[in-house]
Every structure is written in structure tokens, then in C-alpha cells.
Design a protein around this motif. Structure first.
Motif: not given
Length: 176
Positions: A39-49
Motif C-alpha cells: 500500500s501507499h502507506e507501506q511504501e512511505q514507511e519503507v522510504l522513511v526508513a
């Protein structure tokens, strides 16, 4: 063996067909590819990490302060400072005229005359030094625009000249 078909197209014959999967596995080129729907939220979490693990750029901390670097920064800062002061004064005049508040040059002069000497000197120097520095540094840039003093020696010579003139003329405007 290769046979020709129609308009110059080429296709392999049965004898020239190679088992590409066996060849690729020998070369190490084949690997399993897996994709995961996220999901978009999971992608954002990966990018932030990932961004947290990136090294930060050293930026200004690795450079030794030089005359050119300091004067460039001060030129921009003095320009913004004077523009903000001019904008505030202009808005003040506009607002007081709209609101029918008696505020004009005579009012400013009277208010300034009533200040203690130390505050007057501080106010005058806060206006004089940035103005003089910005003006002379602007002339320095005009000299560069004409293609003069562009060597390292010339850049430092004009930098020291601007600094000296700022101290001399700024002090004169502050106290006289």
C-alpha cells in the motif's frame, strides 16, 4: 543454421536454438524475481526508513570559512534585512494613513530624538553598516560584471577593500 524469411527477417532454425534457461543458470544470470503489492502507506514507511539510514551531507561543516563565502552570505543577509526594514516602514506608513493615525517623518524624528544616546548609536549602526556593506559589495559585483578583478588575488583585494570601506564609512555614518 539461420534461414531467411520474407522481408529480411531472420529466425533461428531448430539446430541453432539454445536452451537459454540452462545457459543463463550457468552464467548466474537467472534469479527469482518476486514482487510484493504494498500500500501507499507501506511504501512511505519503507522510504522513511531508507532515508534515516542515508548519510547526511556535510555541507558547510567541511569547508573552511573563506572571505568570499562570508561576504556572499553577508551580502544576502544584509539585502534581506534592509528589504524587510523598508517593507515594514512602507506598510507602517500605509497602515497609519488608512487608519488616520498621525505618523509621518516628523513623528519619527521626534521619537528618535527622545531616545538615549546608546540606543541612537545602536539604531544608526544597525542601519548604516548593512547599507554601506551592501552598497560597496554591489559595486564589487559590478566590477566583476565588467570582467575585472576576477583572479583570486583580485577577489580578495576587492573583498578587503569592501570590508575596510564598510568599517570606515559605516562608523562615519553612525557617529556623525
Amino acid at each position: 543454421m539461420i534461414s531467411r524469411i520474407g522481408l529480411g527477417l531472420v529466425r533461428p532454425t531448430s539446430r541453432s536454438i539454445v536452451n537459454t534457461s540452462r545457459l543463463a543458470s550457468r552464467c548466474g544470470a537467472m534469479r527469482g524475481i518476486s514482487t510484493v503489492k504494498a500500500s501507499h502507506e507501506q511504501e512511505q514507511e519503507v522510504l522513511v526508513a531508507q532515508r534515516k539510514n542515508r548519510p547526511t551531507s556535510p555541507h558547510l561543516t567541511i569547508y573552511e570559512p573563506q572571505l568570499t563565502m562570508i561576504m556572499s552570505s553577508l551580502h544576502r543577509i544584509s539585502g534581506v534585512f534592509m528589504a524587510a526594514g523598508f517593507y515594514a516602514l512602507t506598510c507602517g506608513y500605509a497602515a497609519t494613513s488608512i487608519l488616520n493615525i498621525p505618523f509621518d517623518a516628523a513623528t519619527l524624528v521626534g521619537a528618535f530624538a527622545g531616545l538615549p544616546v546608546a540606543v541612537k548609536i545602536a539604531a544608526k549602526s544597525a542601519m548604516a553598516y548593512p547599507f554601506v556593506f551592501h552598497a560597496f559589495n554591489g559595486v564589487r559585483h559590478l566590477i566583476w560584471d565588467f570582467g575585472k578583478e576576477l583572479t583570486i588575488k583580485g577577489v580578495y583585494r576587492t573583498g578587503y577593500a569592501v570590508s575596510a570601506l564598510t568599517v570606515i564609512i559605516g562608523t562615519y555614518l553612525t557617529f556623525f
